[in-house]
Design a protein around this motif. Structure first.
Motif, PDB file in Angstrom:
ATOM      1  N   ARG A  20      41.636  51.487  46.234  1.00 62.71           N
ATOM      2  CA  ARG A  20      41.414  52.644  47.108  1.00 62.71           C
ATOM      3  C   ARG A  20      40.529  53.680  46.415  1.00 62.71           C
ATOM      4  N   ALA A  21      40.772  53.905  45.119  1.00 61.76           N
ATOM      5  CA  ALA A  21      40.026  54.923  44.373  1.00 61.76           C
ATOM      6  C   ALA A  21      38.609  54.472  44.036  1.00 61.76           C
ATOM      7  N   VAL A  22      38.438  53.169  43.774  1.00 60.50           N
ATOM      8  CA  VAL A  22      37.135  52.602  43.395  1.00 60.50           C
ATOM      9  C   VAL A  22      36.892  51.374  44.285  1.00 60.50           C
ATOM     10  N   PRO A  23      36.451  51.585  45.544  1.00 55.81           N
ATOM     11  CA  PRO A  23      36.354  50.483  46.511  1.00 55.81           C
ATOM     12  C   PRO A  23      35.425  49.346  46.078  1.00 55.81           C
ATOM     13  N   GLU A  24      34.463  49.638  45.221  1.00 50.55           N
ATOM     14  CA  GLU A  24      33.527  48.592  44.792  1.00 50.55           C
ATOM     15  C   GLU A  24      34.112  47.682  43.712  1.00 50.55           C
ATOM     16  N   SER A  25      35.316  47.977  43.244  1.00 48.98           N
ATOM     17  CA  SER A  25      35.928  47.129  42.225  1.00 48.98           C
ATOM     18  C   SER A  25      36.239  45.745  42.787  1.00 48.98           C
ATOM     19  N   VAL A  26      36.241  44.756  41.904  1.00 51.53           N
ATOM     20  CA  VAL A  26      36.606  43.382  42.263  1.00 51.53           C
ATOM     21  C   VAL A  26      38.032  43.165  41.778  1.00 51.53           C
ATOM     22  N   THR A  27      38.923  42.816  42.706  1.00 52.48           N
ATOM     23  CA  THR A  27      40.318  42.594  42.338  1.00 52.48           C
ATOM     24  C   THR A  27      40.562  41.106  42.109  1.00 52.48           C
ATOM     25  N   VAL A  28      41.256  40.795  41.012  1.00 52.90           N
ATOM     26  CA  VAL A  28      41.540  39.407  40.636  1.00 52.90           C
ATOM     27  C   VAL A  28      43.037  39.256  40.436  1.00 52.90           C
ATOM     28  N   PHE A  29      43.617  38.286  41.132  1.00 49.32           N
ATOM     29  CA  PHE A  29      45.042  37.995  40.978  1.00 49.32           C
ATOM     30  C   PHE A  29      45.190  36.735  40.146  1.00 49.32           C
ATOM     31  N   ASN A  59      30.679  42.393  47.203  1.00 52.21           N
ATOM     32  CA  ASN A  59      32.004  42.742  47.728  1.00 52.21           C
ATOM     33  C   ASN A  59      32.094  42.723  49.238  1.00 52.21           C
ATOM     34  N   THR A  60      31.006  42.416  49.949  1.00 52.98           N
ATOM     35  CA  THR A  60      31.079  42.404  51.404  1.00 52.98           C
ATOM     36  C   THR A  60      31.646  41.097  51.925  1.00 52.98           C
ATOM     37  N   ALA A  61      31.616  40.034  51.116  1.00 55.53           N
ATOM     38  CA  ALA A  61      32.161  38.753  51.556  1.00 55.53           C
ATOM     39  C   ALA A  61      32.705  38.022  50.350  1.00 55.53           C
ATOM     40  N   HIS A  62      33.889  37.509  50.492  1.00 55.31           N
ATOM     41  CA  HIS A  62      34.522  36.800  49.390  1.00 55.31           C
ATOM     42  C   HIS A  62      34.959  35.427  49.870  1.00 55.31           C
ATOM     43  N   PRO A  63      34.064  34.420  49.771  1.00 54.27           N
ATOM     44  CA  PRO A  63      34.463  33.093  50.207  1.00 54.27           C
ATOM     45  C   PRO A  63      35.643  32.609  49.387  1.00 54.27           C
ATOM     46  N   ARG A  64      36.595  31.975  50.054  1.00 53.64           N
ATOM     47  CA  ARG A  64      37.795  31.512  49.373  1.00 53.64           C
ATOM     48  C   ARG A  64      37.782  29.994  49.354  1.00 53.64           C
ATOM     49  N   SER A  65      37.706  29.432  48.168  1.00 55.19           N
ATOM     50  CA  SER A  65      37.723  27.986  48.011  1.00 55.19           C
ATOM     51  C   SER A  65      38.388  27.663  46.693  1.00 55.19           C
ATOM     52  N   MET A 107      36.466  45.538  37.214  1.00 55.37           N
ATOM     53  CA  MET A 107      37.331  44.446  37.608  1.00 55.37           C
ATOM     54  C   MET A 107      38.774  44.874  37.402  1.00 55.37           C
ATOM     55  N   VAL A 108      39.590  44.583  38.401  1.00 55.86           N
ATOM     56  CA  VAL A 108      41.005  44.913  38.369  1.00 55.86           C
ATOM     57  C   VAL A 108      41.784  43.609  38.291  1.00 55.86           C
ATOM     58  N   LEU A 109      42.548  43.431  37.211  1.00 57.97           N
ATOM     59  CA  LEU A 109      43.289  42.192  36.964  1.00 57.97           C
ATOM     60  C   LEU A 109      44.774  42.454  37.156  1.00 57.97           C
ATOM     61  N   ALA A 110      45.423  41.624  37.982  1.00 54.44           N
ATOM     62  CA  ALA A 110      46.857  41.771  38.215  1.00 54.44           C
ATOM     63  C   ALA A 110      47.492  40.392  38.309  1.00 54.44           C
ATOM     64  N   GLY A 111      48.804  40.373  38.197  1.00 54.38           N
ATOM     65  CA  GLY A 111      49.551  39.124  38.293  1.00 54.38           C
ATOM     66  C   GLY A 111      50.937  39.353  37.744  1.00 54.38           C
ATOM     67  N   PRO A 112      51.851  38.435  37.997  1.00 51.82           N
ATOM     68  CA  PRO A 112      53.237  38.633  37.555  1.00 51.82           C
ATOM     69  C   PRO A 112      53.398  38.640  36.041  1.00 51.82           C
ATOM     70  N   SER A 113      54.458  39.281  35.573  1.00 52.02           N
ATOM     71  CA  SER A 113      54.794  39.262  34.144  1.00 52.02           C
ATOM     72  C   SER A 113      54.962  37.823  33.690  1.00 52.02           C
ATOM     73  N   GLY A 114      54.387  37.502  32.532  1.00 51.13           N
ATOM     74  CA  GLY A 114      54.528  36.161  31.976  1.00 51.13           C
ATOM     75  C   GLY A 114      53.457  35.187  32.416  1.00 51.13           C
ATOM     76  N   PHE A 128      43.729  40.084  47.384  1.00 43.45           N
ATOM     77  CA  PHE A 128      42.785  40.136  46.270  1.00 43.45           C
ATOM     78  C   PHE A 128      41.476  39.440  46.609  1.00 43.45           C
ATOM     79  N   ASP A 129      40.397  39.916  45.980  1.00 42.04           N
ATOM     80  CA  ASP A 129      39.077  39.326  46.193  1.00 42.04           C
ATOM     81  C   ASP A 129      39.002  37.919  45.612  1.00 42.04           C
ATOM     82  N   VAL A 130      39.632  37.714  44.459  1.00 44.70           N
ATOM     83  CA  VAL A 130      39.592  36.427  43.762  1.00 44.70           C
ATOM     84  C   VAL A 130      41.002  36.102  43.282  1.00 44.70           C
ATOM     85  N   VAL A 131      41.390  34.838  43.395  1.00 46.12           N
ATOM     86  CA  VAL A 131      42.670  34.363  42.871  1.00 46.12           C
ATOM     87  C   VAL A 131      42.370  33.247  41.878  1.00 46.12           C
TER      88      VAL A 131
END
Length: 196
Positions: A107-116, A183-189, A1-8, A157-160
């Motif tokens: 890009r390096a690990v395409p199967e990762s789930v990105t979370v913003f 990771n083939t489909a990420h429903p957004r709700s 899992m890759v976690l990102a978001g703004p400082s603070g 991102f896959d998940v917000v």
């Protein structure tokens, strides 16, 4: 899992709780050229390295990703070997990075789930940065300008998740780490402040 978001936005609080709730979770400790903040411990929060050591890590391809942060003020990166070792052993891995880093890891690990992780509002983000008291006014303004760019990229991102209640965010991330998404489909709700 890759976690990102703004400082603070509260990523450190989220990570601390995740590490408590999932003791088998491997948290990737980033290397950074910035100085430690009060309470940060070498090897637990970050690997604090000189610019020269960071250059060596880049040259020897020891970083999964790296980036210039806040207009070149500092650099940070994800050491490659621990991530690859833990993934090969079948352990869940959490990587906390900035927007550029999230793109590189995906890009390096395409199967990762990105979370913003986003704040409830931009005003709340500004308040959190001010209350944190760890930056000068100029640094805080730079972080807020960067946050505008980061928040505009949330659709990548896959998940917000909206960090209006830390435990709700942690509960959702535990679900994703214990039973990874398809990771083939990420429903957004939107459900209880969590957008997917």
């Amino acid at each position: 899992m890759v976690l990102a978001g703004p400082s603070g936005v509260g990523k450190s609080s989220i990570v601390d709780r995740l590490r408590t709730e999932l003791p088998d979770l491997h948290f990737s400790v980033s290397a950074t050229t910035r100085a430690p903040r009060e309470g940060e411990v070498e090897g637990i929060h970050y690997h604090f390295v000189s610019r020269e050591e960071f250059d060596r890590l880049i040259r020897s391809d020891e970083l999964l990703e790296w980036a210039e942060v806040h207009g070149g003020l500092q650099r940070s990166g994800t050491p490659r070997e621990p991530v690859e070792r833990e993934l090969a052993a079948g352990h869940p891995v959490l990587v906390e990075v900035d927007l550029q880093g999230a793109r590189s890891v995906k890009r390096a690990v395409p199967e990762s789930v990105t979370v913003f992780v986003e704040p409830p509002s931009f005003e709340e983000l500004a308040r959190r940065l001010t209350d944190r008291g760890t930056e000068t006014a100029a640094a805080r303004e730079r972080r807020l300008r960067t946050a505008v760019e980061e928040m505009a990229a949330r659709s990548e991102f896959d998940v917000v998740v909206v960090n209006d209640e830390v435990q709700a965010v942690v509960d959702r991330l535990v679900e994703l780490l214990v039973a990874p998404m398809d990771n083939t489909a990420h429903p957004r709700s939107t459900v209880s402040g969590v957008t997917e």
